[in-house]
Scaffold this motif. Structure first.
Motif, PDB file in Angstrom:
ATOM      1  N   ASP A  95     -13.733  51.517  83.179  1.00 56.73           N
ATOM      2  CA  ASP A  95     -14.101  52.895  82.866  1.00 56.73           C
ATOM      3  C   ASP A  95     -15.137  52.985  81.755  1.00 56.73           C
ATOM      4  N   LEU A  96     -15.129  51.998  80.874  1.00 54.82           N
ATOM      5  CA  LEU A  96     -16.062  52.014  79.749  1.00 54.82           C
ATOM      6  C   LEU A  96     -16.166  50.622  79.149  1.00 54.82           C
ATOM      7  N   ILE A  97     -17.181  50.433  78.318  1.00 53.55           N
ATOM      8  CA  ILE A  97     -17.376  49.167  77.609  1.00 53.55           C
ATOM      9  C   ILE A  97     -17.217  49.431  76.125  1.00 53.55           C
ATOM     10  N   HIS A  98     -16.327  48.689  75.491  1.00 55.49           N
ATOM     11  CA  HIS A  98     -16.179  48.782  74.030  1.00 55.49           C
ATOM     12  C   HIS A  98     -16.080  47.355  73.525  1.00 55.49           C
ATOM     13  N   SER A  99     -17.249  46.760  73.226  1.00 53.17           N
ATOM     14  CA  SER A  99     -17.279  45.334  72.919  1.00 53.17           C
ATOM     15  C   SER A  99     -18.547  44.955  72.162  1.00 53.17           C
ATOM     16  N   GLY A 100     -18.778  45.606  71.018  1.00 57.15           N
ATOM     17  CA  GLY A 100     -19.926  45.241  70.190  1.00 57.15           C
ATOM     18  C   GLY A 100     -21.252  45.336  70.897  1.00 57.15           C
ATOM     19  N   MET A 101     -21.430  46.341  71.761  1.00 61.49           N
ATOM     20  CA  MET A 101     -22.677  46.470  72.519  1.00 61.49           C
ATOM     21  C   MET A 101     -23.665  47.367  71.778  1.00 61.49           C
ATOM     22  N   SER A 102     -24.906  46.904  71.679  1.00 60.68           N
ATOM     23  CA  SER A 102     -25.951  47.692  71.026  1.00 60.68           C
ATOM     24  C   SER A 102     -26.433  48.803  71.946  1.00 60.68           C
ATOM     25  N   ASP A 103     -26.637  49.977  71.370  1.00 61.54           N
ATOM     26  CA  ASP A 103     -27.198  51.117  72.091  1.00 61.54           C
ATOM     27  C   ASP A 103     -28.710  50.966  72.077  1.00 61.54           C
ATOM     28  N   LEU A 104     -29.252  50.391  73.146  1.00 59.59           N
ATOM     29  CA  LEU A 104     -30.689  50.131  73.244  1.00 59.59           C
ATOM     30  C   LEU A 104     -31.327  51.082  74.248  1.00 59.59           C
ATOM     31  N   PRO A 105     -32.567  51.510  73.991  1.00 62.69           N
ATOM     32  CA  PRO A 105     -33.243  52.433  74.913  1.00 62.69           C
ATOM     33  C   PRO A 105     -33.233  51.961  76.365  1.00 62.69           C
ATOM     34  N   LYS A 106     -33.434  50.677  76.596  1.00 65.46           N
ATOM     35  CA  LYS A 106     -33.484  50.206  77.977  1.00 65.46           C
ATOM     36  C   LYS A 106     -32.120  50.288  78.657  1.00 65.46           C
ATOM     37  N   ARG A 107     -31.049  50.205  77.872  1.00 65.64           N
ATOM     38  CA  ARG A 107     -29.710  50.333  78.448  1.00 65.64           C
ATOM     39  C   ARG A 107     -29.382  51.785  78.775  1.00 65.64           C
ATOM     40  N   ARG A 108     -30.036  52.706  78.093  1.00 70.75           N
ATOM     41  CA  ARG A 108     -29.781  54.127  78.350  1.00 70.75           C
ATOM     42  C   ARG A 108     -30.303  54.569  79.707  1.00 70.75           C
ATOM     43  N   GLU A 109     -31.068  53.723  80.375  1.00 70.57           N
ATOM     44  CA  GLU A 109     -31.553  54.070  81.717  1.00 70.57           C
ATOM     45  C   GLU A 109     -30.388  54.170  82.703  1.00 70.57           C
ATOM     46  N   THR A 110     -29.324  53.388  82.451  1.00 72.59           N
ATOM     47  CA  THR A 110     -28.175  53.394  83.357  1.00 72.59           C
ATOM     48  C   THR A 110     -26.866  53.757  82.662  1.00 72.59           C
ATOM     49  N   LEU A 111     -26.861  53.783  81.325  1.00 72.99           N
ATOM     50  CA  LEU A 111     -25.632  54.027  80.576  1.00 72.99           C
ATOM     51  C   LEU A 111     -25.828  55.135  79.554  1.00 72.99           C
ATOM     52  N   ASP A 112     -24.720  55.758  79.160  1.00 75.74           N
ATOM     53  CA  ASP A 112     -24.682  56.649  78.012  1.00 75.74           C
ATOM     54  C   ASP A 112     -23.809  55.995  76.947  1.00 75.74           C
ATOM     55  N   PHE A 113     -24.149  56.223  75.672  1.00 74.24           N
ATOM     56  CA  PHE A 113     -23.419  55.608  74.569  1.00 74.24           C
ATOM     57  C   PHE A 113     -22.863  56.656  73.610  1.00 74.24           C
ATOM     58  N   VAL A 114     -21.603  56.481  73.235  1.00 73.39           N
ATOM     59  CA  VAL A 114     -21.040  57.188  72.093  1.00 73.39           C
ATOM     60  C   VAL A 114     -21.125  56.199  70.934  1.00 73.39           C
ATOM     61  N   ASP A 115     -22.049  56.439  70.025  1.00 73.47           N
ATOM     62  CA  ASP A 115     -22.314  55.496  68.934  1.00 73.47           C
ATOM     63  C   ASP A 115     -21.279  55.656  67.823  1.00 73.47           C
ATOM     64  N   TYR A 116     -20.843  54.506  67.265  1.00 71.21           N
ATOM     65  CA  TYR A 116     -19.773  54.567  66.272  1.00 71.21           C
ATOM     66  C   TYR A 116     -20.030  53.702  65.034  1.00 71.21           C
ATOM     67  N   MET A 117     -21.122  52.944  65.012  1.00 71.90           N
ATOM     68  CA  MET A 117     -21.432  52.160  63.821  1.00 71.90           C
ATOM     69  C   MET A 117     -22.891  51.708  63.856  1.00 71.90           C
ATOM     70  N   LYS A 118     -23.384  51.280  62.688  1.00 71.74           N
ATOM     71  CA  LYS A 118     -24.741  50.751  62.586  1.00 71.74           C
ATOM     72  C   LYS A 118     -24.670  49.255  62.298  1.00 71.74           C
ATOM     73  N   SER A 119     -25.655  48.550  62.788  1.00 68.47           N
ATOM     74  CA  SER A 119     -25.670  47.101  62.658  1.00 68.47           C
ATOM     75  C   SER A 119     -27.108  46.622  62.565  1.00 68.47           C
ATOM     76  N   GLY A 120     -27.286  45.318  62.599  1.00 65.91           N
ATOM     77  CA  GLY A 120     -28.618  44.745  62.581  1.00 65.91           C
ATOM     78  C   GLY A 120     -28.565  43.252  62.839  1.00 65.91           C
ATOM     79  N   ALA A 121     -29.650  42.711  63.358  1.00 65.03           N
ATOM     80  CA  ALA A 121     -29.745  41.263  63.580  1.00 65.03           C
ATOM     81  C   ALA A 121     -29.943  40.567  62.232  1.00 65.03           C
ATOM     82  N   GLN A 122     -29.229  39.472  62.026  1.00 61.58           N
ATOM     83  CA  GLN A 122     -29.224  38.804  60.729  1.00 61.58           C
ATOM     84  C   GLN A 122     -29.452  37.299  60.878  1.00 61.58           C
TER      85      GLN A 122
END
Length: 278
Positions: A95-122
């Motif tokens: 029904d949904l994915i909840h597994s540390g997935m980044s909300d990226l523009p290219k993923r929004r073409e097929t998915l909607d995201f309820v954003d819950y935290m901010k992160s960054g590549a380190q």
């Protein structure tokens, strides 16, 4: 623009969620009394299995359970490889994915995201080489490992073009790994010089393995992490957005993040596809 300011700028626009949609689950979810959630428990402290009990633990697990409780349903966790999660969602296996997935523009073409935290590549390296790699540009021309299933390889290559190649230095050699655990193994074995993973995970790993890893510089991207839904499931998406909004208001959201030492990654408000919910 700093990563922090970039994250804040993402939420300037507003996404409307109707009061009814924010409160009500789709009929099929109500009938089932559960949500099936894709999650791969190999990304501590976001999701992992306790080695002593084999029980699921992590911030995503605690938050996922709290959201389901708020909505009056149970969670059925489905352990699915990261590269198969989106297809499992779009074909209805979960029904949904909840597994540390980044909300990226290219993923929004097929998915909607309820954003819950901010992160960054380190960037990080082994503790024994901390004096060799003091700043990120010290990794120019070096082998750096990261999960090939994530956005990190493309983001690292982009960073390298701007900060290494544009300044006459050799490009970072991006080494795609089977996951973050594989990247760490290659780093320990000396097969690579550095690695990349989400900034939210490294403090936890460093606390577990003393004098093993060393963070290099600040996060070099600013991204949102989100719970992913199919485009057609706006009702379920909005119900989750409403539940998250109530958890933020009650203080439960902060309590969960603080318990993992990740208060700095919290959002001030609920976002859908990077836009603030009214």
């Amino acid at each position: 623009m700093t990563p922090k300011h970039a994250i804040l700028a993402i939420g300037l626009a507003c996404a409307a969620v109707t009061p009814a949609a924010a409160q009500d689950l789709p009929a099929r979810i109500k009938t089932a009394g559960k949500v099936v959630v894709a999650n791969q428990p190999n990304y501590p402290p976001m999701e992992y299995k306790d080695p002593a009990t084999n029980q699921l633990k992590g911030l995503d697990i605690d938050l996922g359970l709290a959201l389901a409780k708020e909505l009056g349903v149970k969670v059925e966790w489905s352990d699915i490889g990261f590269e198969q999660m989106i297809s499992s969602l779009t074909t209805g296996r979960v029904d949904l994915i909840h597994s540390g997935m980044s909300d990226l523009p290219k993923r929004r073409e097929t998915l909607d995201f309820v954003d819950y935290m901010k992160s960054g590549a380190q960037f990080y390296t082994s503790f024994e080489r901390k004096d060799e790699f003091k700043v990120p540009t010290d990794l120019c021309g070096k082998k750096v490992a990261m999960s090939r299933r994530t956005s990190f390889p493309d983001e690292t290559a982009t960073w390298s073009k701007t900060n290494c190649e544009a300044n006459g230095k050799p490009a970072i050699q991006v080494v795609g790994s089977e996951g973050s655990a594989d990247a760490r193994a290659q780093l320990k074995q000396g097969r690579v010089d550095g690695a990349v993973q989400g900034s939210e995970t490294l403090p936890y790993l460093i606390s577990l393995e003393k004098d093993t890893y060393q963070i290099v510089g600040a996060p070099f991207t600013a991204v949102l992490q989100g719970i992913a839904f199919p485009k057609a499931e706006t009702g379920l998406r909005d119900a989750y957005a409403g539940a998250l909004k109530r958890l933020i208001a009650s203080g439960e959201y902060k309590k969960i993040f603080d318990s993992y030492g990740l208060g700095v990654t919290m959002l001030d408000t609920v976002l859908i596809n990077g836009e603030a919910v009214k």
